[in-house]
Write a protein that holds these residues in place. Structure first.
Motif, PDB file in Angstrom:
ATOM      1  N   LEU A   1      12.574   6.811  23.517  1.00  0.00           N
ATOM      2  CA  LEU A   1      13.598   6.276  23.128  1.00  0.00           C
ATOM      3  C   LEU A   1      13.573   6.415  21.541  1.00  0.00           C
ATOM      4  CD1 LEU A   1      16.502   4.827  23.264  1.00  0.00           C
ATOM      5  CD2 LEU A   1      15.154   2.756  23.661  1.00  0.00           C
ATOM      6  N   PHE A   2      12.138   5.663  21.116  1.00  0.00           N
ATOM      7  CA  PHE A   2      11.935   5.759  19.713  1.00  0.00           C
ATOM      8  C   PHE A   2      12.046   6.933  19.022  1.00  0.00           C
ATOM      9  CE2 PHE A   2       9.253   5.652  16.004  1.00  0.00           C
ATOM     10  CZ  PHE A   2       9.719   4.785  15.434  1.00  0.00           C
ATOM     11  N   ASN A   3      11.772   7.919  19.827  1.00  0.00           N
ATOM     12  CA  ASN A   3      11.552   9.357  19.146  1.00  0.00           C
ATOM     13  C   ASN A   3      13.002   9.907  18.796  1.00  0.00           C
ATOM     14  OD1 ASN A   3      10.026  11.745  18.456  1.00  0.00           O
ATOM     15  ND2 ASN A   3      10.974  12.653  20.164  1.00  0.00           N
ATOM     16  N   THR A   4      13.757   9.385  19.929  1.00  0.00           N
ATOM     17  CA  THR A   4      15.340   9.913  19.681  1.00  0.00           C
ATOM     18  C   THR A   4      15.854   9.665  18.407  1.00  0.00           C
ATOM     19  OG1 THR A   4      15.382   9.971  22.287  1.00  0.00           O
ATOM     20  CG2 THR A   4      17.643   9.873  21.014  1.00  0.00           C
ATOM     21  N   HIS A   5      15.486   8.100  17.853  1.00  0.00           N
ATOM     22  CA  HIS A   5      16.145   7.449  16.741  1.00  0.00           C
ATOM     23  C   HIS A   5      15.228   7.727  15.462  1.00  0.00           C
ATOM     24  CE1 HIS A   5      19.530   6.175  19.049  1.00  0.00           C
ATOM     25  NE2 HIS A   5      18.857   5.986  20.243  1.00  0.00           N
ATOM     26  N   GLN A   6      14.054   8.438  15.627  1.00  0.00           N
ATOM     27  CA  GLN A   6      13.070   8.623  14.511  1.00  0.00           C
ATOM     28  C   GLN A   6      13.650   8.838  13.189  1.00  0.00           C
ATOM     29  OE1 GLN A   6      10.184  11.440  14.901  1.00  0.00           O
ATOM     30  NE2 GLN A   6       8.613  10.231  13.903  1.00  0.00           N
ATOM     31  N   ALA A   7      14.617  10.086  13.351  1.00  0.00           N
ATOM     32  CA  ALA A   7      15.223  10.565  12.094  1.00  0.00           C
ATOM     33  C   ALA A   7      16.064   9.464  11.416  1.00  0.00           C
ATOM     34  CB  ALA A   7      15.860  11.555  12.272  1.00  0.00           C
ATOM     35  N   GLU A   8      16.836   8.586  12.323  1.00  0.00           N
ATOM     36  CA  GLU A   8      17.642   7.537  11.614  1.00  0.00           C
ATOM     37  C   GLU A   8      16.780   6.430  11.015  1.00  0.00           C
ATOM     38  OE1 GLU A   8      20.404   6.410  15.049  1.00  0.00           O
ATOM     39  OE2 GLU A   8      19.717   8.087  16.021  1.00  0.00           O
ATOM     40  N   LEU A   9      15.884   6.192  11.713  1.00  0.00           N
ATOM     41  CA  LEU A   9      15.081   5.195  11.136  1.00  0.00           C
ATOM     42  C   LEU A   9      14.401   5.513   9.775  1.00  0.00           C
ATOM     43  CD1 LEU A   9      13.627   2.394  11.458  1.00  0.00           C
ATOM     44  CD2 LEU A   9      11.699   3.618  12.277  1.00  0.00           C
ATOM     45  N   ILE A  10      13.936   6.660   9.524  1.00  0.00           N
ATOM     46  CA  ILE A  10      13.647   7.409   8.463  1.00  0.00           C
ATOM     47  C   ILE A  10      14.435   7.149   7.315  1.00  0.00           C
ATOM     48  CG2 ILE A  10      12.441   9.361   7.221  1.00  0.00           C
ATOM     49  CD1 ILE A  10      10.871   9.762   9.939  1.00  0.00           C
ATOM     50  N   GLU A  11      15.903   7.786   7.805  1.00  0.00           N
ATOM     51  CA  GLU A  11      16.791   7.802   6.761  1.00  0.00           C
ATOM     52  C   GLU A  11      17.217   6.303   6.414  1.00  0.00           C
ATOM     53  OE1 GLU A  11      19.246   9.418   4.180  1.00  0.00           O
ATOM     54  OE2 GLU A  11      17.844  10.360   5.441  1.00  0.00           O
ATOM     55  N   ALA A  12      16.975   5.313   7.050  1.00  0.00           N
ATOM     56  CA  ALA A  12      17.352   3.840   6.826  1.00  0.00           C
ATOM     57  C   ALA A  12      16.035   3.467   5.811  1.00  0.00           C
ATOM     58  CB  ALA A  12      17.356   3.064   7.927  1.00  0.00           C
ATOM     59  N   ALA A  13      14.979   3.923   6.007  1.00  0.00           N
ATOM     60  CA  ALA A  13      14.099   3.712   5.133  1.00  0.00           C
ATOM     61  C   ALA A  13      14.094   3.992   3.671  1.00  0.00           C
ATOM     62  CB  ALA A  13      12.510   3.949   5.946  1.00  0.00           C
ATOM     63  N   ARG A  14      14.567   5.287   3.718  1.00  0.00           N
ATOM     64  CA  ARG A  14      14.736   5.945   2.670  1.00  0.00           C
ATOM     65  C   ARG A  14      15.872   5.333   1.640  1.00  0.00           C
ATOM     66  NH1 ARG A  14      14.911  12.593   1.862  1.00  0.00           N
ATOM     67  NH2 ARG A  14      15.203  12.510  -0.541  1.00  0.00           N
TER      68      ARG A  14
ATOM     69  N   MET B   1      22.480   0.528   8.891  1.00  0.00           N
ATOM     70  CA  MET B   1      21.627   1.435   9.344  1.00  0.00           C
ATOM     71  C   MET B   1      20.578   0.622  10.189  1.00  0.00           C
ATOM     72  SD  MET B   1      21.335   4.100   6.222  1.00  0.00           S
ATOM     73  CE  MET B   1      20.598   5.501   7.080  1.00  0.00           C
ATOM     74  N   VAL B   2      19.717  -0.280   9.550  1.00  0.00           N
ATOM     75  CA  VAL B   2      18.899  -0.826  10.398  1.00  0.00           C
ATOM     76  C   VAL B   2      19.403  -1.582  11.676  1.00  0.00           C
ATOM     77  CG1 VAL B   2      17.164  -2.700  10.260  1.00  0.00           C
ATOM     78  CG2 VAL B   2      17.429  -1.247   8.174  1.00  0.00           C
ATOM     79  N   ALA B   3      20.521  -2.248  11.488  1.00  0.00           N
ATOM     80  CA  ALA B   3      21.029  -2.770  12.670  1.00  0.00           C
ATOM     81  C   ALA B   3      21.389  -1.845  13.649  1.00  0.00           C
ATOM     82  CB  ALA B   3      22.400  -3.448  12.090  1.00  0.00           C
ATOM     83  N   ASP B   4      21.963  -0.724  13.282  1.00  0.00           N
ATOM     84  CA  ASP B   4      22.366   0.336  14.379  1.00  0.00           C
ATOM     85  C   ASP B   4      21.049   0.730  15.235  1.00  0.00           C
ATOM     86  OD1 ASP B   4      24.867   0.025  13.610  1.00  0.00           O
ATOM     87  OD2 ASP B   4      24.950   1.890  12.299  1.00  0.00           O
ATOM     88  N   VAL B   5      20.027   1.063  14.389  1.00  0.00           N
ATOM     89  CA  VAL B   5      18.759   1.523  14.953  1.00  0.00           C
ATOM     90  C   VAL B   5      18.299   0.487  15.858  1.00  0.00           C
ATOM     91  CG1 VAL B   5      16.261   2.261  14.506  1.00  0.00           C
ATOM     92  CG2 VAL B   5      18.184   3.234  13.146  1.00  0.00           C
ATOM     93  N   ALA B   6      18.261  -0.902  15.524  1.00  0.00           N
ATOM     94  CA  ALA B   6      17.747  -2.098  16.141  1.00  0.00           C
ATOM     95  C   ALA B   6      18.479  -1.991  17.404  1.00  0.00           C
ATOM     96  CB  ALA B   6      17.592  -3.271  15.410  1.00  0.00           C
ATOM     97  N   ALA B   7      19.686  -1.938  17.234  1.00  0.00           N
ATOM     98  CA  ALA B   7      20.646  -1.885  18.350  1.00  0.00           C
ATOM     99  C   ALA B   7      20.271  -0.861  19.614  1.00  0.00           C
ATOM    100  CB  ALA B   7      21.986  -2.117  18.211  1.00  0.00           C
ATOM    101  N   ALA B   8      20.138   0.370  19.030  1.00  0.00           N
ATOM    102  CA  ALA B   8      19.842   1.506  19.738  1.00  0.00           C
ATOM    103  C   ALA B   8      18.354   1.295  20.582  1.00  0.00           C
ATOM    104  CB  ALA B   8      19.627   2.690  19.024  1.00  0.00           C
ATOM    105  N   LEU B   9      17.519   0.783  19.718  1.00  0.00           N
ATOM    106  CA  LEU B   9      16.366   0.544  20.462  1.00  0.00           C
ATOM    107  C   LEU B   9      16.155  -0.873  21.241  1.00  0.00           C
ATOM    108  CD1 LEU B   9      13.926   1.394  17.359  1.00  0.00           C
ATOM    109  CD2 LEU B   9      14.578   2.937  19.324  1.00  0.00           C
ATOM    110  N   ARG B  10      16.939  -1.509  21.438  1.00  0.00           N
ATOM    111  CA  ARG B  10      16.766  -2.775  22.107  1.00  0.00           C
ATOM    112  C   ARG B  10      16.226  -2.814  23.799  1.00  0.00           C
ATOM    113  NH1 ARG B  10      21.566  -5.636  20.184  1.00  0.00           N
ATOM    114  NH2 ARG B  10      20.530  -5.946  18.307  1.00  0.00           N
ATOM    115  N   PRO B  11      16.980  -1.729  24.175  1.00  0.00           N
ATOM    116  CA  PRO B  11      16.548  -1.522  25.643  1.00  0.00           C
ATOM    117  C   PRO B  11      15.275  -0.927  25.810  1.00  0.00           C
ATOM    118  CG  PRO B  11      18.554  -0.265  25.288  1.00  0.00           C
ATOM    119  CD  PRO B  11      18.141  -0.747  23.978  1.00  0.00           C
ATOM    120  N   ALA B  12      14.051  -0.700  24.926  1.00  0.00           N
ATOM    121  CA  ALA B  12      12.916  -0.324  24.895  1.00  0.00           C
ATOM    122  C   ALA B  12      12.128  -1.452  25.547  1.00  0.00           C
ATOM    123  CB  ALA B  12      12.491  -0.104  23.398  1.00  0.00           C
TER     124      ALA B  12
END
Length: 703
Positions: free
Chosen positions: A559-572, A537-548
């Motif tokens: 871009l970060f906002n688009t993936h915010q829910a995924e990041l929170i779920e990874a933290a959970r 999950m962390v790797a997937d979010v990191a890859a998605a945010l790499r263009p930032a």
């Protein structure tokens, strides 16, 4: 921990079989398996500061500390204030304070003791936290010796009750954006504290509506026309007679959804002047001429350092939620082992609730989850004590402490509400009666999910730390190394998604499903699945945010906002992994074989409960075969049946005494009612006067 678990023959809980049709054995002899050492497990759950917890529990056996259900808010508030004075008399306010002021300088013991107060009245636990864990701690942690000399003794003995004025109506978790200002006037060497607009009112503050004489006020420090960010100031708000001081505006928050023994209110400031001395200046100083200095050059690091000094609120909420949840489970499972409902269909006596598979399924995974929280909380408390005692007070340790608290507090507070609600429903109408405490617990613990940091905001902080740690793997690496990583990621996804692991699972699953699942989902495999989920999950979010890094700030934020829910779920997911690992470490230190076996089953139930909860993810990402995934739930059912005869031992191991529980349905009264009813029907049948049922009469006539 191993020393805490003593090898001895535990007492066996005798239970009456349900009329010859129980779904699981009820005694050690029938089960032909070991029982837990209840006293030793109590030691494990009470943790590192078990002695302090026992002292607190002994103190709150006094009915003067107990919440009175249905008490009107004004009386409840005064009762809780009186209870705070009782705490002072018992020395409870001194544990965390320095020896120079009569304290014991024992930070871990301080939080351990205060968390137990949730058993007496959550309002007492939170109001004491406001006085000594927030207001007093702000003076101690953010002030310097001169501030300690002037105010700490009065804080300790409660002659100076105070409020912690950080949150504003318009800004809760976003503390950096608060509107209150503290502008320095070099002519008078004073700070002018001011509330510039309605949204900047300090809000939800314990001790603000009635009892507080002062407040530690967080405001934007402005001197020489420069805003140096949020700092904390000591501001008197009432005189000794309780009258508001000039320029202070106070409003009462009134009736809340719970915790109505606390006088929450709002504060506003109309150009209130306080001496330069009142700046709590451990991390930032203002000279008489208005010049600003700080040992921490970075404004951002300075801000987070100041807030990090107050992390104990999150630590204590994690512990108090865990204890409150345990109380609900103790009540519900004790009741479920006594309450009878419906016969087995064979004309036998009625069956106790916990003999039903559904009842086991709804409560026993939550019991496993709560046990995991006890173990993870003790790890958090040890980390907190190491930092705040100074033994391990380094920037890295503080960052780890803040991340751990931000990961665990959301899980335990959310779990508290979900578990208390399930426990309430499992007790039927009895659970809805205020006297049985479920409703009051749910009301009081409701706000735990949003104060000391909204849970989703806290998990976002954890997620950012996970991304930061992930990025450090590549710091200084060349293009070839990154390319090798990319290939590895692809190979990993092929391995998980294209059949290799699934094929291995399918081969194993061709045999006995029960046996293959049990062998294939033990400790090592559980850890692999839980940790693998976090990593991917962390790797997937990191890859998605790499263009930032190549985008404008606005585009990067979008871009970060688009993936915010995924990041929170990874933290959970990361927090759940931490809980599982802490539970596993605790189990592996147990010396007594029988206790270790039963707690291993309970740990397995927790791990599989997490895997089942996220089963869709494991299937979508190819981490489990369809057959293995389908078997997870069946294995959970088997574990519940296996743990069923141990359920009462496991809740008895919480160590609660009748004065802590105070719920009639868990007092033995239900067992007495059931025994009375069965004796009545036995005597009636023996007398020959029992009426014949219509159904049996029709059968005779038909014959």
């Amino acid at each position: 921990m191993a020393d805490a678990v003593r090898t001895k023959k535990p007492a066996v809980h005798k239970r009456t079989p349900a009329g010859g049709a129980p779904t699981a054995p009820h005694t050690a002899e029938e089960a032909a398996e070991p029982r837990i050492d209840v006293a030793a497990v109590t030691d494990l759950l009470l943790g590192t500061w078990a002695e302090t917890r026992r002292e607190a529990r002994e103190m709150i056996k006094d009915p003067a500390f107990w919440r009175i259900e249905g008490q009107p808010m004004p009386e409840h508030r005064e009762r809780v204030l009186t209870q705070l004075h009782l705490l002072v008399e018992h020395g409870g306010s001194r544990r965390a304070m320095p020896e120079a002021y009569g304290g014991k300088n024992d930070n871990g013991a301080n939080l351990a003791g205060f968390q137990e107060l949730v058993l007496a009245d959550p309002s007492l636990q939170i109001k004491s936290g406001v006085q000594w864990g927030l207001f007093g701690s702000a003076i101690f942690q953010l002030g310097t010796e001169k501030h300690h000399e002037k105010w700490l003794e009065a804080v300790i003995d409660l002659s100076l009750p105070g409020a912690f004025a950080m949150t504003e109506t318009g800004h809760g978790s976003d503390v950096a954006a608060i509107g209150t200002t503290a502008t320095y006037d070099p002519d008078t060497e004073e700070f002018v504290i001011h509330t510039p607009f309605r949204g900047a009112y300090k809000d939800y503050l314990g001790n603000a509506a009635l009892h507080g004489k002062a407040a530690t006020v967080f405001a934007q420090l402005i001197t020489g026309g420069v805003n140096y960010g949020v700092h904390c100031f000591f501001v008197p708000i009432r005189d000794d007679e309780g009258a508001m001081l000039p320029g202070i505006v106070s409003e009462d928050d009134g009736v809340k959804g719970g915790l109505n023994g606390i006088d929450n209110g709002r504060l506003a400031f109309d150009h209130v002047r306080v001496p330069r001395f009142n700046l709590l200046d451990r991390y930032g100083q203002v000279a008489a001429d208005g010049s600003y200095t700080s040992d921490i050059a970075s404004p951002g690091r300075r801000f987070f350092t100041m807030l990090g000094a107050l992390v104990q609120g999150r630590v204590s909420l994690d512990g108090a939620s865990t204890t409150g949840t345990a109380l609900a489970l103790h009540i519900a499972l004790t009741y479920a082992n006594q309450r009878r409902q419906f016969d087995s269909g064979a004309g036998t006596e009625e069956v106790v609730l916990l003999d039903y598979g559904k009842h086991q399924r709804r409560l026993l995974p939550l019991l496993a989850q709560n046990y995991a929280q006890f173990f993870s909380h003790d790890e958090l408390l040890k980390k907190f004590d190491g930092v705040f005692s100074g033994r391990a007070d380094t920037p890295d340790e503080r960052e780890d402490l803040e991340t751990l608290a931000a990961a665990l507090k959301p899980l335990s507070t959310w779990n508290a509400l979900a578990t208390i609600q399930e426990a309430r429903e499992a007790c039927g109408g009895s659970g809805f009666l205020a006297e049985n405490r479920m409703v009051g617990l749910h009301q009081d613990l409701d706000v735990y999910v949003t104060f000391e940091g909204d849970n989703n905001v806290l998990l976002q902080l954890v997620g950012k730390r996970l991304l930061s740690d992930f990025a450090k793997q590549f710091k200084g690496k060349d293009a070839a190394a990154l390319a090798r990583y990319a290939v590895g990621q692809t190979a990993g996804k092929l391995f998980h998604g294209a059949g290799l692991r699934q094929l291995g699972q399918a081969v194993a699953d061709l045999g006995s499903t029960a046996r293959s699942v049990e062998l294939g989902l033990r400790e090592e495999q559980q850890h692999e699945l839980l940790a693998g989920r976090v990593e991917q999950m962390v790797a997937d979010v990191a890859a998605a945010l790499r263009p930032a890094s190549k985008l404008s700030p606005a585009e990067a934020a979008a871009l970060f906002n688009t993936h915010q829910a995924e990041l929170i779920e990874a933290a959970r997911a990361h927090g759940e992994l931490l809980q599982w690992e802490a539970f596993t470490d605790g189990v592996n230190h147990i010396a007594d074989e029988g206790t270790r076996r039963v707690l291993t089953w309970l740990r397995d139930l927790f791990g599989l409960h997490l895997i089942e909860k996220h089963l869709a993810w494991y299937l979508i990402n190819g981490r489990l075969s369809t057959q293995r995934a389908a078997s997870v739930s069946r294995y959970i059912d088997r574990l519940c049946a296996r743990l069923h005869p141990h359920a009462q031992d496991l809740v008895d191991a919480y160590g609660f005494e009748p004065e802590h529980v105070r719920a009639p349905i868990a007092s033995g009264a239900e067992r007495q009612r059931q025994d009375e009813a069965r004796e009545y029907y036995r005597a009636l049948a023996a007398s020959g006067d029992a009426p014949v049922s219509e159904k049996s009469l029709k059968k005779k006539q038909g014959a």
